[in-house]
Design an enzyme around this catalytic site. Structure first.
Site, PDB file in Angstrom:
ATOM      1  N   ASN A  98       0.828  -1.208   0.000  1.00  0.00           N
ATOM      2  CA  ASN A  98       0.000   0.000   0.000  1.00  0.00           C
ATOM      3  C   ASN A  98       0.861   1.256   0.000  1.00  0.00           C
ATOM      4  O   ASN A  98       0.574   2.228  -0.707  1.00  0.00           O
ATOM      5  CB  ASN A  98      -0.913   0.011   1.230  1.00  0.00           C
ATOM      6  CG  ASN A  98      -2.115  -0.897   1.059  1.00  0.00           C
ATOM      7  OD1 ASN A  98      -2.369  -1.401  -0.027  1.00  0.00           O
ATOM      8  ND2 ASN A  98      -2.841  -1.129   2.140  1.00  0.00           N
ATOM      9  N   SER A 137       5.575  -0.348  12.556  1.00  0.00           N
ATOM     10  CA  SER A 137       4.347  -0.704  13.261  1.00  0.00           C
ATOM     11  C   SER A 137       4.147   0.226  14.444  1.00  0.00           C
ATOM     12  O   SER A 137       5.101   0.577  15.151  1.00  0.00           O
ATOM     13  CB  SER A 137       4.421  -2.151  13.756  1.00  0.00           C
ATOM     14  OG  SER A 137       3.337  -2.435  14.610  1.00  0.00           O
ATOM     15  N   ILE A 183      -8.509   9.021  14.367  1.00  0.00           N
ATOM     16  CA  ILE A 183      -9.623   8.557  13.540  1.00  0.00           C
ATOM     17  C   ILE A 183     -10.468   7.593  14.366  1.00  0.00           C
ATOM     18  O   ILE A 183      -9.994   6.537  14.785  1.00  0.00           O
ATOM     19  CB  ILE A 183      -9.119   7.828  12.276  1.00  0.00           C
ATOM     20  CG1 ILE A 183      -8.060   8.664  11.555  1.00  0.00           C
ATOM     21  CG2 ILE A 183     -10.285   7.487  11.363  1.00  0.00           C
ATOM     22  CD1 ILE A 183      -8.533  10.006  11.110  1.00  0.00           C
ATOM     23  N   LYS A 208     -18.921   3.073  15.529  1.00  0.00           N
ATOM     24  CA  LYS A 208     -18.974   1.829  16.302  1.00  0.00           C
ATOM     25  C   LYS A 208     -18.415   1.998  17.714  1.00  0.00           C
ATOM     26  O   LYS A 208     -18.550   1.094  18.549  1.00  0.00           O
ATOM     27  CB  LYS A 208     -18.231   0.723  15.559  1.00  0.00           C
ATOM     28  CG  LYS A 208     -18.933   0.290  14.271  1.00  0.00           C
ATOM     29  CD  LYS A 208     -18.135  -0.760  13.536  1.00  0.00           C
ATOM     30  CE  LYS A 208     -18.913  -1.277  12.325  1.00  0.00           C
ATOM     31  NZ  LYS A 208     -19.255  -0.237  11.355  1.00  0.00           N
ATOM     32  N   LEU A 259     -17.884   4.408   2.009  1.00  0.00           N
ATOM     33  CA  LEU A 259     -18.172   3.717   0.755  1.00  0.00           C
ATOM     34  C   LEU A 259     -16.903   3.498  -0.044  1.00  0.00           C
ATOM     35  O   LEU A 259     -16.142   4.422  -0.291  1.00  0.00           O
ATOM     36  CB  LEU A 259     -19.152   4.552  -0.081  1.00  0.00           C
ATOM     37  CG  LEU A 259     -20.605   4.596   0.393  1.00  0.00           C
ATOM     38  CD1 LEU A 259     -21.377   5.617  -0.408  1.00  0.00           C
ATOM     39  CD2 LEU A 259     -21.251   3.244   0.287  1.00  0.00           C
ATOM     40  N   GLY A 260     -16.679   2.270  -0.461  1.00  0.00           N
ATOM     41  CA  GLY A 260     -15.549   1.973  -1.324  1.00  0.00           C
ATOM     42  C   GLY A 260     -14.257   1.701  -0.607  1.00  0.00           C
ATOM     43  O   GLY A 260     -13.247   1.393  -1.241  1.00  0.00           O
ATOM     44  N   ARG A 274     -23.455 -10.861  11.916  1.00  0.00           N
ATOM     45  CA  ARG A 274     -22.153 -11.428  12.244  1.00  0.00           C
ATOM     46  C   ARG A 274     -21.839 -11.173  13.715  1.00  0.00           C
ATOM     47  O   ARG A 274     -22.464 -10.321  14.348  1.00  0.00           O
ATOM     48  CB  ARG A 274     -21.076 -10.794  11.346  1.00  0.00           C
ATOM     49  CG  ARG A 274     -21.286 -11.021   9.868  1.00  0.00           C
ATOM     50  CD  ARG A 274     -20.218 -10.347   9.040  1.00  0.00           C
ATOM     51  NE  ARG A 274     -20.165  -8.908   9.249  1.00  0.00           N
ATOM     52  CZ  ARG A 274     -19.338  -8.080   8.595  1.00  0.00           C
ATOM     53  NH1 ARG A 274     -18.511  -8.564   7.696  1.00  0.00           N
ATOM     54  NH2 ARG A 274     -19.351  -6.785   8.843  1.00  0.00           N
ATOM     55  N   GLU A 321     -21.977  -7.558  15.550  1.00  0.00           N
ATOM     56  CA  GLU A 321     -22.710  -6.569  14.774  1.00  0.00           C
ATOM     57  C   GLU A 321     -24.029  -6.233  15.450  1.00  0.00           C
ATOM     58  O   GLU A 321     -24.637  -7.052  16.139  1.00  0.00           O
ATOM     59  CB  GLU A 321     -22.985  -7.084  13.357  1.00  0.00           C
ATOM     60  CG  GLU A 321     -21.745  -7.262  12.502  1.00  0.00           C
ATOM     61  CD  GLU A 321     -21.258  -5.957  11.912  1.00  0.00           C
ATOM     62  OE1 GLU A 321     -21.730  -4.874  12.329  1.00  0.00           O
ATOM     63  OE2 GLU A 321     -20.371  -6.015  11.037  1.00  0.00           O
TER      64      GLU A 321
END
Length: 613
Positions: free
Chosen positions: A321, A344, A408, A412, A451-452, A542, A545
């Site tokens: 990435n 890390s 960030i 949830k 989205l995406g 799941r 969830e």
């Protein structure tokens, strides 16, 4: 080159014919001998002058089939200046070479010559354009694709014109649709406006329309959504133009058309970035983005690069990435001072080295494990990466004197029912606790599903549709808040500009969207029919969830900010001693069984209620 020679030849003939006809008209078709002699002397000079000025005004770089009013004005300017120069030439020849005022044309000849040149040079180009357009005019053939254009404004008119230039596309425009009743039955670039949105379905059936192109870049989101919902009922393939900028300078191109995406049905207007406070804390500063190679992290880097930081440091554990983003930024922002670091956030010693060497002014912390079911099965990894990793970066930022730290977070984290959400909630507690003891301004940004992004539901649905289905949805009533990747990145950057310390910023994301509605919409946009061509299968929730996500803590009031889509949860003072003790507890529990991890998290995050499926 062939086109240039042909243009030269036509212009030479037109100029000489115009000058000779000017003399005939002036002298009633009986040109005196001396004027005829001066005409012969003037042939080469007048051609040099007019061709020269035509080149100055770039008339020989234009493509005739695209000749326009702008080119006609260029012809007027060129011929006018050339005529002035021709008059001056006439006087020079008369007085210098022949010592007489006779060897020049009457001014009437120059006026007629000027007018005829404009008519002939401009007329030839317009005639050529019309003839070329006739060749590619909107004709209905057996193998043409019947299309309907929705929107008869500037963008629609320009698109009709553009399609007429590309006969190879085999498009037949059956008509235009516009809600403006004053446009009904009017003709725009040869295409009739057939009526308003109420005619879309009937016209598509009567004219066997295969594609609908929506050209309403400036329409509000509500209008666009209503139009899209009508168009979806036709089972036609839907396309649109990306945005309002496409009609600036008449830039509506066939290449810019794209299929309508699920993002077009997001359910609200996109959030727009206000740059007022951003320059102050990014421009000329050293910016560190952890998890910079991920979906959100990489978009953060793209957005940050636009604000001219002194240096951008991208930190990620996954080299592929990071490499892809490095190649992209090298191409898009070649002058940007940037460094890519493979490391890390779990490695505190490596982090200390990075902070000491680069001394970042601002840190955006996007590195985290985010997949709910995976983390339910691997709770210790969620603790190591999300909790301990965040603590490491927060502590290094405090010790290095970082000016601002932006965490960030996620919806949830609100009343979490899974370990991933609980770790993100504890991260919010970490930054609020450190804000009470540090000069660094710590804030968190909380938003919904993106989205995406990697692992999000839309890419999964697209793959399932491509394989013929079924599309799997957990529950018919499950809903989520959604935003686009650019929106998420912009919100994070915007919040950093508003930070005073300890806040949790929340985006007004409109109404939640049912996942099953997204699935049906995506199937329809693929030109297929839900539950007929592609089945929708409900597979159950799941682990971890819940049916409904929450963006806000119910017991905490929000206050508005200078950005009309961003709200802030008031800072709640947290005990740094509690955080330090909890981190030690977490380090001790990660080597034990899963149940010990879940139990400790329930103790540390009181709002966490583990959901057993």
């Amino acid at each position: 080159m062939k086109t240039d020679r042909r243009v030269f030849a036509v212009d030479i003939v037109c100029v000489l014919a115009s000058l000779y006809i000017s003399l005939l008209l002036k002298f009633d078709f009986n040109i005196p001998g001396k004027d005829l002699q001066f005409f012969k002397l003037s042939i080469v000079p007048v051609l040099i002058l007019i061709i020269g000025f035509n080149k100055i005004f770039k008339l020989y770089r234009s493509i005739w089939k695209y000749a326009s009013i702008k080119e006609l004005f260029s012809i007027v300017y060129s011929i006018s200046l050339a005529n002035v120069a021709f008059v001056i030439y006439s006087y020079l020849v008369s007085y210098i070479l022949f010592k007489s005022a006779y060897y020049r044309f009457p001014f009437t000849v120059h006026i007629i010559f000027w007018l005829l040149c404009i008519i002939t040079l401009g007329g030839i180009r317009i005639i050529y354009r019309i003839s070329e357009q006739k060749k590619g005019e909107n004709k209905q053939c057996d193998n043409n694709v019947n299309i309907l254009i929705v929107g008869a404004g500037d963008a629609g008119a320009l698109l009709v014109k553009e399609i007429s230039k590309h006969s190879e596309l085999k498009y037949y425009i059956v008509g235009l649709i516009d809600d403006d009743s004053s446009k009904k039955d009017k003709i725009i670039n040869g295409i009739k406006v057939l009526g308003g949105r109420d005619k879309i379905i009937s016209i598509c059936q009567q004219e066997a329309v295969e594609e609908i192109i929506i050209t309403m870049p400036s329409a509000d989101f509500k209008t666009k959504t209503e139009i899209l919902n009508i168009c979806k009922k036709t089972k036609c393939k839907l396309k649109t133009i990306p945005g309002i900028y496409e009609i600036v300078d008449e830039k509506v191109n066939i290449s810019e058309l794209r299929d309508v995406n699920i993002e077009d049905l997001l359910g609200r207007d996109p959030v727009k970035l206000s740059t007022e406070d951003i320059d102050k804390y990014i421009k000329g500063k050293t910016i560190l983005v952890t998890g910079g190679g991920g979906s959100i992290g990489s978009e953060l880097c793209r957005q940050i690069a636009k604000f001219n930081p002194e240096k951008l440091i991208v930190l990620d554990i996954y080299e592929n990435n990071a490499y892809d983003l490095q190649m992209e930024l090298n191409y898009e922002f070649p002058q940007l001072n940037k460094e890519f670091i493979i490391a890390s956030v779990r490695d505190i010693d490596r982090l200390k080295e990075i902070f000491e060497n680069h001394k970042p002014d601002v840190v955006f912390h996007a590195a985290a494990h985010k997949h709910v079911p995976l983390m339910e099965n691997n709770p210790a990894e969620a603790i190591k990466n999300n909790v301990i990793g965040t603590y490491n970066v927060v502590k290094c930022s405090h010790e290095a004197g970082v000016k601002r730290f932006v965490q960030i977070s996620t919806d949830k984290a609100v009343n979490p029912t899974n370990i991933m959400g609980a770790t993100k909630r504890f991260c919010e507690l970490i930054i609020q606790a450190f804000d009470t003891i540090s000069d660094t301004e710590y804030v968190a940004v909380r938003f919904g599903n993106v989205l995406g992004s990697n692992g999000s539901v839309i890419p999964l649905f697209k793959k399932q549709i491509a394989h013929g289905g079924p599309v799997t949805v957990m529950h018919p009533d499950i809903n989520r808040f959604f935003m686009t990747i650019p929106e998420a990145a912009q919100l994070v950057i915007q919040a950093g500009g508003m930070a005073k310390g300890g806040e949790i910023f929340v985006l007004d994301m409109g109404e939640p969207v049912k996942i099953v509605d997204l699935a049906r919409g995506l199937i329809t946009l693929s030109g297929l029919e839900p539950d007929v061509d592609i089945k929708i299968e409900f597979i159950g929730l799941r682990p971890g969830e819940k049916l409904y996500e929450e963006l806000l803590m119910d017991e905490v009031a929000l206050t508005s900010t200078s950005h009309n889509k961003i709200y802030v949860e008031k800072p709640i003072g947290n005990d740094i001693d509690f955080i330090e003790k909890s981190i030690e507890d977490f380090k001790n529990v990660v080597g034990r069984d899963k149940e010990a991890v879940f139990a400790l998290m329930e103790e540390k995050v009181p709002t966490y209620k583990r959901k057993m499926n």
